[in-house]
Design a protein around this motif. Structure first.
Motif, PDB file in Angstrom:
ATOM      1  N   MET A   1      53.703  55.036  31.762  1.00  0.00           N
ATOM      2  CA  MET A   1      52.788  56.308  32.033  1.00  0.00           C
ATOM      3  C   MET A   1      53.529  57.550  32.068  1.00  0.00           C
ATOM      4  O   MET A   1      53.053  58.671  32.168  1.00  0.00           O
ATOM      5  CB  MET A   1      51.627  55.917  33.126  1.00  0.00           C
ATOM      6  CG  MET A   1      50.530  56.935  32.839  1.00  0.00           C
ATOM      7  SD  MET A   1      49.421  56.801  34.722  1.00  0.00           S
ATOM      8  CE  MET A   1      49.194  55.115  34.421  1.00  0.00           C
ATOM      9  N   HIS A   2      54.733  57.376  32.363  1.00  0.00           N
ATOM     10  CA  HIS A   2      55.499  58.605  32.489  1.00  0.00           C
ATOM     11  C   HIS A   2      55.633  59.222  31.133  1.00  0.00           C
ATOM     12  O   HIS A   2      55.953  58.734  30.221  1.00  0.00           O
ATOM     13  CB  HIS A   2      56.879  58.314  33.020  1.00  0.00           C
ATOM     14  CG  HIS A   2      57.070  57.755  34.304  1.00  0.00           C
ATOM     15  ND1 HIS A   2      56.656  56.731  34.768  1.00  0.00           N
ATOM     16  CD2 HIS A   2      57.772  58.460  35.470  1.00  0.00           C
ATOM     17  CE1 HIS A   2      56.791  56.534  36.340  1.00  0.00           C
ATOM     18  NE2 HIS A   2      57.818  57.535  36.386  1.00  0.00           N
ATOM     19  N   ILE A   3      55.311  60.492  30.952  1.00  0.00           N
ATOM     20  CA  ILE A   3      55.424  61.286  29.717  1.00  0.00           C
ATOM     21  C   ILE A   3      57.017  61.899  29.912  1.00  0.00           C
ATOM     22  O   ILE A   3      57.199  62.682  30.821  1.00  0.00           O
ATOM     23  CB  ILE A   3      54.479  62.465  29.503  1.00  0.00           C
ATOM     24  CG1 ILE A   3      52.791  61.748  29.814  1.00  0.00           C
ATOM     25  CG2 ILE A   3      54.368  63.151  28.498  1.00  0.00           C
ATOM     26  CD1 ILE A   3      51.720  62.537  30.017  1.00  0.00           C
ATOM     27  N   PRO A   4      57.866  61.591  28.899  1.00  0.00           N
ATOM     28  CA  PRO A   4      59.101  62.309  28.533  1.00  0.00           C
ATOM     29  C   PRO A   4      58.942  63.561  28.190  1.00  0.00           C
ATOM     30  O   PRO A   4      58.009  64.116  27.649  1.00  0.00           O
ATOM     31  CB  PRO A   4      59.681  61.361  28.085  1.00  0.00           C
ATOM     32  CG  PRO A   4      58.788  60.659  27.173  1.00  0.00           C
ATOM     33  CD  PRO A   4      57.348  60.607  27.660  1.00  0.00           C
ATOM     34  N   ASP A   5      60.320  64.081  28.395  1.00  0.00           N
ATOM     35  CA  ASP A   5      60.265  65.536  27.680  1.00  0.00           C
ATOM     36  C   ASP A   5      60.219  65.338  26.178  1.00  0.00           C
ATOM     37  O   ASP A   5      60.636  64.534  25.431  1.00  0.00           O
ATOM     38  CB  ASP A   5      61.710  66.117  28.131  1.00  0.00           C
ATOM     39  CG  ASP A   5      61.818  66.448  29.541  1.00  0.00           C
ATOM     40  OD1 ASP A   5      60.925  67.119  30.009  1.00  0.00           O
ATOM     41  OD2 ASP A   5      62.974  66.212  30.077  1.00  0.00           O
ATOM     42  N   GLY A   6      59.476  66.396  25.442  1.00  0.00           N
ATOM     43  CA  GLY A   6      59.509  66.445  24.020  1.00  0.00           C
ATOM     44  C   GLY A   6      58.210  65.802  23.483  1.00  0.00           C
ATOM     45  O   GLY A   6      57.721  65.771  22.504  1.00  0.00           O
ATOM     46  N   PHE A   7      57.494  65.055  24.489  1.00  0.00           N
ATOM     47  CA  PHE A   7      56.203  64.626  23.943  1.00  0.00           C
ATOM     48  C   PHE A   7      54.859  65.431  23.990  1.00  0.00           C
ATOM     49  O   PHE A   7      54.016  65.484  23.424  1.00  0.00           O
ATOM     50  CB  PHE A   7      55.772  63.361  25.108  1.00  0.00           C
ATOM     51  CG  PHE A   7      56.322  61.886  24.460  1.00  0.00           C
ATOM     52  CD1 PHE A   7      57.510  61.610  24.109  1.00  0.00           C
ATOM     53  CD2 PHE A   7      55.568  60.862  24.264  1.00  0.00           C
ATOM     54  CE1 PHE A   7      58.224  60.648  23.714  1.00  0.00           C
ATOM     55  CE2 PHE A   7      56.058  59.648  24.031  1.00  0.00           C
ATOM     56  CZ  PHE A   7      57.267  59.623  23.506  1.00  0.00           C
TER      57      PHE A   7
ATOM     58  N   GLY B   1      52.068  55.035  22.905  1.00  0.00           N
ATOM     59  CA  GLY B   1      51.955  55.201  24.119  1.00  0.00           C
ATOM     60  C   GLY B   1      53.181  55.716  25.035  1.00  0.00           C
ATOM     61  O   GLY B   1      54.412  56.001  24.372  1.00  0.00           O
ATOM     62  N   THR B   2      53.432  55.689  26.265  1.00  0.00           N
ATOM     63  CA  THR B   2      54.573  55.975  26.911  1.00  0.00           C
ATOM     64  C   THR B   2      55.297  54.640  27.455  1.00  0.00           C
ATOM     65  O   THR B   2      55.747  53.893  26.892  1.00  0.00           O
ATOM     66  CB  THR B   2      54.438  56.874  27.942  1.00  0.00           C
ATOM     67  OG1 THR B   2      53.271  56.772  28.789  1.00  0.00           O
ATOM     68  CG2 THR B   2      53.889  58.303  27.338  1.00  0.00           C
ATOM     69  N   SER B   3      54.607  54.453  28.754  1.00  0.00           N
ATOM     70  CA  SER B   3      55.099  52.992  29.652  1.00  0.00           C
ATOM     71  C   SER B   3      54.054  52.483  30.280  1.00  0.00           C
ATOM     72  O   SER B   3      53.099  53.300  30.683  1.00  0.00           O
ATOM     73  CB  SER B   3      56.358  53.125  30.410  1.00  0.00           C
ATOM     74  OG  SER B   3      56.051  54.498  31.166  1.00  0.00           O
ATOM     75  N   GLY B   4      53.907  51.282  30.549  1.00  0.00           N
ATOM     76  CA  GLY B   4      53.099  50.826  31.589  1.00  0.00           C
ATOM     77  C   GLY B   4      53.531  50.328  32.864  1.00  0.00           C
ATOM     78  O   GLY B   4      54.648  49.603  32.895  1.00  0.00           O
ATOM     79  N   HIS B   5      53.062  50.727  33.994  1.00  0.00           N
ATOM     80  CA  HIS B   5      53.536  50.395  35.084  1.00  0.00           C
ATOM     81  C   HIS B   5      52.185  50.587  36.232  1.00  0.00           C
ATOM     82  O   HIS B   5      51.349  51.176  36.167  1.00  0.00           O
ATOM     83  CB  HIS B   5      54.901  51.029  35.658  1.00  0.00           C
ATOM     84  CG  HIS B   5      54.482  52.604  35.643  1.00  0.00           C
ATOM     85  ND1 HIS B   5      53.852  53.408  36.235  1.00  0.00           N
ATOM     86  CD2 HIS B   5      54.965  53.439  34.709  1.00  0.00           C
ATOM     87  CE1 HIS B   5      53.895  54.538  36.298  1.00  0.00           C
ATOM     88  NE2 HIS B   5      54.419  54.699  34.908  1.00  0.00           N
ATOM     89  N   MET B   6      52.672  50.014  37.446  1.00  0.00           N
ATOM     90  CA  MET B   6      51.684  50.222  38.604  1.00  0.00           C
ATOM     91  C   MET B   6      51.837  51.669  39.135  1.00  0.00           C
ATOM     92  O   MET B   6      52.928  52.488  38.567  1.00  0.00           O
ATOM     93  CB  MET B   6      51.814  49.379  39.736  1.00  0.00           C
ATOM     94  CG  MET B   6      51.262  47.923  39.173  1.00  0.00           C
ATOM     95  SD  MET B   6      51.683  46.744  40.728  1.00  0.00           S
ATOM     96  CE  MET B   6      53.411  46.603  40.639  1.00  0.00           C
ATOM     97  N   VAL B   7      50.994  52.355  39.774  1.00  0.00           N
ATOM     98  CA  VAL B   7      51.143  53.619  40.132  1.00  0.00           C
ATOM     99  C   VAL B   7      51.181  53.884  41.716  1.00  0.00           C
ATOM    100  O   VAL B   7      52.153  54.326  42.165  1.00  0.00           O
ATOM    101  CB  VAL B   7      49.904  54.452  39.495  1.00  0.00           C
ATOM    102  CG1 VAL B   7      49.978  55.886  39.825  1.00  0.00           C
ATOM    103  CG2 VAL B   7      49.795  54.384  37.950  1.00  0.00           C
ATOM    104  N   GLY B   8      50.228  53.549  42.410  1.00  0.00           N
ATOM    105  CA  GLY B   8      50.027  53.665  43.754  1.00  0.00           C
ATOM    106  C   GLY B   8      49.421  55.050  44.179  1.00  0.00           C
ATOM    107  O   GLY B   8      49.364  55.312  45.683  1.00  0.00           O
ATOM    108  N   GLY B   9      48.794  55.895  43.387  1.00  0.00           N
ATOM    109  CA  GLY B   9      48.185  57.215  43.664  1.00  0.00           C
ATOM    110  C   GLY B   9      47.054  57.005  44.581  1.00  0.00           C
ATOM    111  O   GLY B   9      46.886  57.539  45.599  1.00  0.00           O
ATOM    112  N   ALA B  10      46.406  55.810  44.193  1.00  0.00           N
ATOM    113  CA  ALA B  10      45.075  55.558  45.001  1.00  0.00           C
ATOM    114  C   ALA B  10      45.523  54.944  46.530  1.00  0.00           C
ATOM    115  O   ALA B  10      44.761  55.390  47.360  1.00  0.00           O
ATOM    116  CB  ALA B  10      44.357  54.618  44.376  1.00  0.00           C
TER     117      ALA B  10
END
Length: 215
Positions: free
Chosen positions: A1-7, A63-72
């Motif tokens: 889910m991280h958006i890299p530079d340039g996207f 897309g970008t990447s898939g991973h767990m987040v933890g914000g909730a």
């Protein structure tokens, strides 16, 4: 889910940075009023845990990447999305600078998705459902929904930027995170169950229950 530079074009990144600055202003006010010597270590432990789970990711086509987040999880434990904003700003900066995961120009967008959208979705879903599903059920649903909506926001931002077309980017990001969200929901419930059992004083919604019990 991280958006890299340039996207995402820089002018769009600037908009997300304005949102980040405003969010950090309110987060710093919350921290001054609510963080004490008992809760600062918990925030640090959660930040370390989130750093670890977000490092386990998979590339997603269109897309970008898939991973767990933890914000909730952070927002529910502290009953404040502002806590998630603080945690994710620090974690995402370290990941971008040290490990090249995500980007500095896209920092505002990444914090918006994972901390602001994820945190508010998780917390207010939890508040809305805990009366009917109980604390654990509501936390699980909130964590799952927060993960899916954060991924959806990420896909929409990239579609607006022209990185991936919406008709392939949105289904790709959302579908992966529908399943990743299930793992996140289970992990969120496990952490909250452990805190509720061993350190209920750290959970905001337990304050009245503890004081009534004379603890």
């Amino acid at each position: 889910m991280h958006i890299p530079d340039g996207f995402i074009p820089l002018w769009q990144c600037a908009i997300y940075y304005v949102i980040l600055i405003i969010a950090l202003y309110f987060a710093s006010k919350w921290a001054r009023q609510n963080l004490d010597e008992k809760r600062i270590p918990l925030l640090a432990v959660l930040a370390a845990g989130i750093f670890a789970i977000m490092s386990m990711n998979m590339p997603i086509p269109f897309g970008t990447s898939g991973h767990m987040v933890g914000g909730a999880l952070v927002a529910i434990i502290f009953c404040a999305p502002e806590a998630a904003v603080l945690v994710f700003t620090v974690v995402l900066i370290i990941q971008a600078l040290v490990f090249g995961d995500g980007g500095i120009t896209a920092l505002g967008a990444n914090v918006l998705n994972m901390a602001i959208i994820g945190g508010y979705t998780g917390l207010y879903t939890f508040k809305a459902l805990k009366g009917t599903l109980g604390i654990y059920g509501a936390a699980g649903v909130g964590a799952w929904l927060a993960t899916v909506l954060a991924a959806l926001a990420c896909a929409i931002e990239m579609a607006i930027a022209g990185t991936f077309p919406a008709n392939v980017g949105i289904p790709s990001m959302v579908l992966y995170h529908v399943f990743i969200g299930i793992i996140e929901a289970v992990l969120t419930v496990i952490v909250i169950m452990a805190l509720d059992k061993f350190r209920p004083d750290l959970l905001v919604w337990n304050k009245n229950k503890i004081s009534e019990g004379g603890q």
